[in-house]
Each structure stands twice: as C-alpha cells, then as structure tokens.
Design a protein around this motif. Structure first.
Motif, PDB file in Angstrom:
ATOM      1  N   MET A   1      11.723  12.250  25.325  1.00 46.87           N
ATOM      2  CA  MET A   1      11.423  11.062  26.082  1.00 46.87           C
ATOM      3  C   MET A   1       9.916  10.906  26.295  1.00 46.87           C
ATOM      4  SD  MET A   1      13.311   8.699  27.432  1.00 46.87           S
ATOM      5  CE  MET A   1      13.376   7.493  28.684  1.00 46.87           C
ATOM      6  N   ALA A   2       9.218  12.012  26.455  1.00 49.16           N
ATOM      7  CA  ALA A   2       7.773  11.955  26.694  1.00 49.16           C
ATOM      8  C   ALA A   2       7.059  11.309  25.511  1.00 49.16           C
ATOM      9  CB  ALA A   2       7.217  13.344  26.958  1.00 49.16           C
ATOM     10  N   GLY A   3       7.516  11.592  24.276  1.00 46.60           N
ATOM     11  CA  GLY A   3       6.911  10.989  23.094  1.00 46.60           C
ATOM     12  C   GLY A   3       7.025   9.480  23.116  1.00 46.60           C
ATOM     13  N   LYS A   4       8.151   8.994  23.539  1.00 48.37           N
ATOM     14  CA  LYS A   4       8.378   7.548  23.640  1.00 48.37           C
ATOM     15  C   LYS A   4       7.434   6.928  24.663  1.00 48.37           C
ATOM     16  CE  LYS A   4      11.445   4.131  22.821  1.00 48.37           C
ATOM     17  NZ  LYS A   4      11.464   3.447  21.597  1.00 48.37           N
ATOM     18  N   ARG A   5       7.270   7.593  25.776  1.00 41.95           N
ATOM     19  CA  ARG A   5       6.384   7.093  26.833  1.00 41.95           C
ATOM     20  C   ARG A   5       4.938   7.077  26.354  1.00 41.95           C
ATOM     21  NH1 ARG A   5       6.305   9.222  33.011  1.00 41.95           N
ATOM     22  NH2 ARG A   5       5.665   7.249  33.851  1.00 41.95           N
ATOM     23  N   ASP A   6       4.508   8.131  25.676  1.00 42.75           N
ATOM     24  CA  ASP A   6       3.143   8.199  25.165  1.00 42.75           C
ATOM     25  C   ASP A   6       2.902   7.078  24.150  1.00 42.75           C
ATOM     26  OD1 ASP A   6       2.969  11.835  25.126  1.00 42.75           O
ATOM     27  OD2 ASP A   6       2.692  10.392  26.750  1.00 42.75           O
ATOM     28  N   GLU A   7       3.888   6.830  23.292  1.00 42.51           N
ATOM     29  CA  GLU A   7       3.765   5.774  22.291  1.00 42.51           C
ATOM     30  C   GLU A   7       3.625   4.414  22.973  1.00 42.51           C
ATOM     31  OE1 GLU A   7       6.614   3.700  19.011  1.00 42.51           O
ATOM     32  OE2 GLU A   7       6.600   5.896  19.063  1.00 42.51           O
ATOM     33  N   SER A   8       4.407   4.176  23.993  1.00 43.58           N
ATOM     34  CA  SER A   8       4.353   2.914  24.732  1.00 43.58           C
ATOM     35  C   SER A   8       2.994   2.745  25.399  1.00 43.58           C
ATOM     36  CB  SER A   8       5.466   2.872  25.777  1.00 43.58           C
ATOM     37  OG  SER A   8       5.364   1.707  26.545  1.00 43.58           O
ATOM     38  N   THR A   9       2.480   3.817  25.975  1.00 44.21           N
ATOM     39  CA  THR A   9       1.169   3.777  26.620  1.00 44.21           C
ATOM     40  C   THR A   9       0.083   3.484  25.588  1.00 44.21           C
ATOM     41  OG1 THR A   9       1.915   5.320  28.306  1.00 44.21           O
ATOM     42  CG2 THR A   9      -0.455   5.093  28.034  1.00 44.21           C
ATOM     43  N   ASP A  10       0.195   4.100  24.406  1.00 36.65           N
ATOM     44  CA  ASP A  10      -0.772   3.867  23.329  1.00 36.65           C
ATOM     45  C   ASP A  10      -0.753   2.409  22.888  1.00 36.65           C
ATOM     46  OD1 ASP A  10      -1.484   6.522  23.393  1.00 36.65           O
ATOM     47  OD2 ASP A  10      -0.340   7.072  21.604  1.00 36.65           O
ATOM     48  N   ILE A  11       0.444   1.838  22.764  1.00 32.31           N
ATOM     49  CA  ILE A  11       0.578   0.438  22.353  1.00 32.31           C
ATOM     50  C   ILE A  11      -0.006  -0.481  23.418  1.00 32.31           C
ATOM     51  CG2 ILE A  11       2.240  -1.421  21.909  1.00 32.31           C
ATOM     52  CD1 ILE A  11       3.952   0.722  20.458  1.00 32.31           C
ATOM     53  N   ASP A  12       0.277  -0.188  24.678  1.00 37.86           N
ATOM     54  CA  ASP A  12      -0.280  -0.996  25.767  1.00 37.86           C
ATOM     55  C   ASP A  12      -1.806  -0.960  25.750  1.00 37.86           C
ATOM     56  OD1 ASP A  12       2.294  -1.593  26.592  1.00 37.86           O
ATOM     57  OD2 ASP A  12       2.277  -0.175  28.259  1.00 37.86           O
ATOM     58  N   ALA A  13      -2.371   0.217  25.548  1.00 37.41           N
ATOM     59  CA  ALA A  13      -3.836   0.364  25.511  1.00 37.41           C
ATOM     60  C   ALA A  13      -4.408  -0.359  24.298  1.00 37.41           C
ATOM     61  CB  ALA A  13      -4.211   1.842  25.491  1.00 37.41           C
ATOM     62  N   ARG A  14      -3.735  -0.238  23.153  1.00 39.19           N
ATOM     63  CA  ARG A  14      -4.179  -0.929  21.935  1.00 39.19           C
ATOM     64  C   ARG A  14      -4.172  -2.433  22.156  1.00 39.19           C
ATOM     65  NH1 ARG A  14       0.200  -1.400  17.517  1.00 39.19           N
ATOM     66  NH2 ARG A  14       0.765  -3.011  19.003  1.00 39.19           N
ATOM     67  N   ASN A  15      -3.061  -2.947  22.671  1.00 43.34           N
ATOM     68  CA  ASN A  15      -2.952  -4.385  22.899  1.00 43.34           C
ATOM     69  C   ASN A  15      -4.020  -4.871  23.870  1.00 43.34           C
ATOM     70  OD1 ASN A  15      -0.765  -4.302  21.194  1.00 43.34           O
ATOM     71  ND2 ASN A  15       0.757  -4.740  22.765  1.00 43.34           N
ATOM     72  N   GLN A  16      -4.258  -4.110  24.930  1.00 41.95           N
ATOM     73  CA  GLN A  16      -5.259  -4.501  25.919  1.00 41.95           C
ATOM     74  C   GLN A  16      -6.650  -4.544  25.297  1.00 41.95           C
ATOM     75  OE1 GLN A  16      -4.446  -5.560  29.197  1.00 41.95           O
ATOM     76  NE2 GLN A  16      -6.479  -6.411  28.827  1.00 41.95           N
ATOM     77  N   ALA A  17      -6.962  -3.584  24.436  1.00 35.43           N
ATOM     78  CA  ALA A  17      -8.263  -3.569  23.760  1.00 35.43           C
ATOM     79  C   ALA A  17      -8.429  -4.812  22.889  1.00 35.43           C
ATOM     80  CB  ALA A  17      -8.418  -2.303  22.922  1.00 35.43           C
ATOM     81  N   ILE A  18      -7.362  -5.201  22.220  1.00 31.42           N
ATOM     82  CA  ILE A  18      -7.400  -6.396  21.372  1.00 31.42           C
ATOM     83  C   ILE A  18      -7.551  -7.643  22.228  1.00 31.42           C
ATOM     84  CG2 ILE A  18      -6.014  -7.831  19.807  1.00 31.42           C
ATOM     85  CD1 ILE A  18      -4.922  -5.081  18.689  1.00 31.42           C
ATOM     86  N   TRP A  19      -6.755  -7.745  23.289  1.00 33.01           N
ATOM     87  CA  TRP A  19      -6.850  -8.916  24.168  1.00 33.01           C
ATOM     88  C   TRP A  19      -8.233  -9.012  24.791  1.00 33.01           C
ATOM     89  CZ3 TRP A  19      -1.699  -7.211  26.746  1.00 33.01           C
ATOM     90  CH2 TRP A  19      -0.634  -7.509  25.892  1.00 33.01           C
ATOM     91  N   ASP A  20      -8.799  -7.878  25.188  1.00 31.27           N
ATOM     92  CA  ASP A  20     -10.148  -7.880  25.775  1.00 31.27           C
ATOM     93  C   ASP A  20     -11.173  -8.418  24.778  1.00 31.27           C
ATOM     94  OD1 ASP A  20      -9.140  -6.838  28.137  1.00 31.27           O
ATOM     95  OD2 ASP A  20      -9.850  -4.793  27.750  1.00 31.27           O
ATOM     96  N   ALA A  21     -11.045  -8.028  23.513  1.00 32.89           N
ATOM     97  CA  ALA A  21     -11.968  -8.508  22.482  1.00 32.89           C
ATOM     98  C   ALA A  21     -11.823 -10.018  22.284  1.00 32.89           C
ATOM     99  CB  ALA A  21     -11.727  -7.770  21.170  1.00 32.89           C
ATOM    100  N   VAL A  22     -10.592 -10.513  22.385  1.00 37.69           N
ATOM    101  CA  VAL A  22     -10.354 -11.954  22.241  1.00 37.69           C
ATOM    102  C   VAL A  22     -10.881 -12.704  23.461  1.00 37.69           C
ATOM    103  CG1 VAL A  22      -8.575 -13.741  22.011  1.00 37.69           C
ATOM    104  CG2 VAL A  22      -8.410 -11.633  20.664  1.00 37.69           C
ATOM    105  N   TYR A  23     -10.634 -12.167  24.653  1.00 39.83           N
ATOM    106  CA  TYR A  23     -11.157 -12.801  25.879  1.00 39.83           C
ATOM    107  C   TYR A  23     -12.681 -12.884  25.854  1.00 39.83           C
ATOM    108  CZ  TYR A  23      -6.767 -12.916  28.555  1.00 39.83           C
ATOM    109  OH  TYR A  23      -5.504 -13.199  29.007  1.00 39.83           O
ATOM    110  N   ALA A  24     -13.337 -11.983  25.141  1.00 35.57           N
ATOM    111  CA  ALA A  24     -14.802 -11.958  25.102  1.00 35.57           C
ATOM    112  C   ALA A  24     -15.408 -13.036  24.211  1.00 35.57           C
ATOM    113  CB  ALA A  24     -15.281 -10.578  24.643  1.00 35.57           C
ATOM    114  N   ILE A  25     -14.592 -13.718  23.420  1.00 36.70           N
ATOM    115  CA  ILE A  25     -15.118 -14.795  22.570  1.00 36.70           C
ATOM    116  C   ILE A  25     -15.436 -15.984  23.472  1.00 36.70           C
ATOM    117  CG2 ILE A  25     -14.699 -16.325  20.614  1.00 36.70           C
ATOM    118  CD1 ILE A  25     -12.418 -14.368  19.782  1.00 36.70           C
ATOM    119  N   PRO A  26     -16.681 -16.413  23.514  1.00 38.40           N
ATOM    120  CA  PRO A  26     -17.028 -17.536  24.394  1.00 38.40           C
ATOM    121  C   PRO A  26     -16.415 -18.849  23.916  1.00 38.40           C
ATOM    122  CG  PRO A  26     -19.004 -16.479  23.487  1.00 38.40           C
ATOM    123  CD  PRO A  26     -17.831 -15.873  22.809  1.00 38.40           C
TER     124      PRO A  26
END
Length: 119
Positions: A1-26
């Motif tokens: 179960m821990a592997g699944k949780r880590d994967e979900s956390t990684d995906i959330d962090a990845r998505n947030q990094a992408i969204w942050d880069a998009v939000y930064a476009i003026p």
C-alpha cells in the motif's frame, strides 16, 4: 500500500509543478508544451504536459490556453469546441491567432530575449 501512496504523491507533485509552470505564463504570452515540460523539470516530456492539462481539475483558472505546439499551432483539433475556446481566450488577451497558429517569435516567452538582443 505504501508504494501506491508514494506513487500518488509523486503524481500530485508532478502535476503541481506543471500547473505552476503554466500559471507562470503571463497574460498575452504563450509557451510550447516542450518549454513547459522543461520549466517544470520534465525535459523531453511535452506530451505529458498535454495529458496533465487535459486532466486538470480546475481548468477555469488554469491558463491552459497559453500552451501551444512548438511551431505555435494549437494542439487541439481544428474546429472543435476546445480549439475555438483556446482561440477566443488567446485573442481576448491580445495574442494574434491566424489559422490556428500564433507567431511564437512575437508572443512566445522566449521572444523577450530575442527582442532584447536584436530589437
């Protein structure tokens, strides 16, 4: 179960990094899927950017419309509702869209560097 949780956390962090880069476009500027991938820490993963943007939970505030193909073309099929919405949003911000293409040399994020050097 821990592997699944880590994967979900990684995906959330990845998505947030992408969204942050998009939000930064003026407003009034655009960036390519590849440039967003690079800025978010996922070089060479341009297709991932399209996938993450398409699955974004709150597209009403995410400026997804500012992300284009490297040649300035809109990546959504021409004539579709999403394509028309992207054109509308870009034009509302003063971005020139002709036949589904934006002149990246003028509206792209890296255009400032070119203008600063070459005028």
């Amino acid at each position: 179960m821990a592997g699944k949780r880590d994967e979900s956390t990684d995906i959330d962090a990845r998505n947030q990094a992408i969204w942050d880069a998009v939000y930064a476009i003026p407003a009034g500027r655009v960036a390519s899927y590849g440039a967003i991938a690079q800025r978010a820490g996922f070089p060479g993963r341009a297709r991932l950017i399209g996938k993450v943007l398409g699955q974004a939970p709150d597209r009403s505030t995410l400026p997804w419309h500012r992300v284009l193909r490297a040649d300035g073309r809109i990546g959504i099929p021409a004539g579709s509702r999403g394509y028309l919405e992207q054109c509308r949003r870009l034009r509302k911000e003063g971005v020139k869209v002709v036949d589904g293409r934006v002149p990246m040399a003028h509206f792209g994020l890296d255009a400032d560097i070119d203008r600063a050097i070459w005028g």
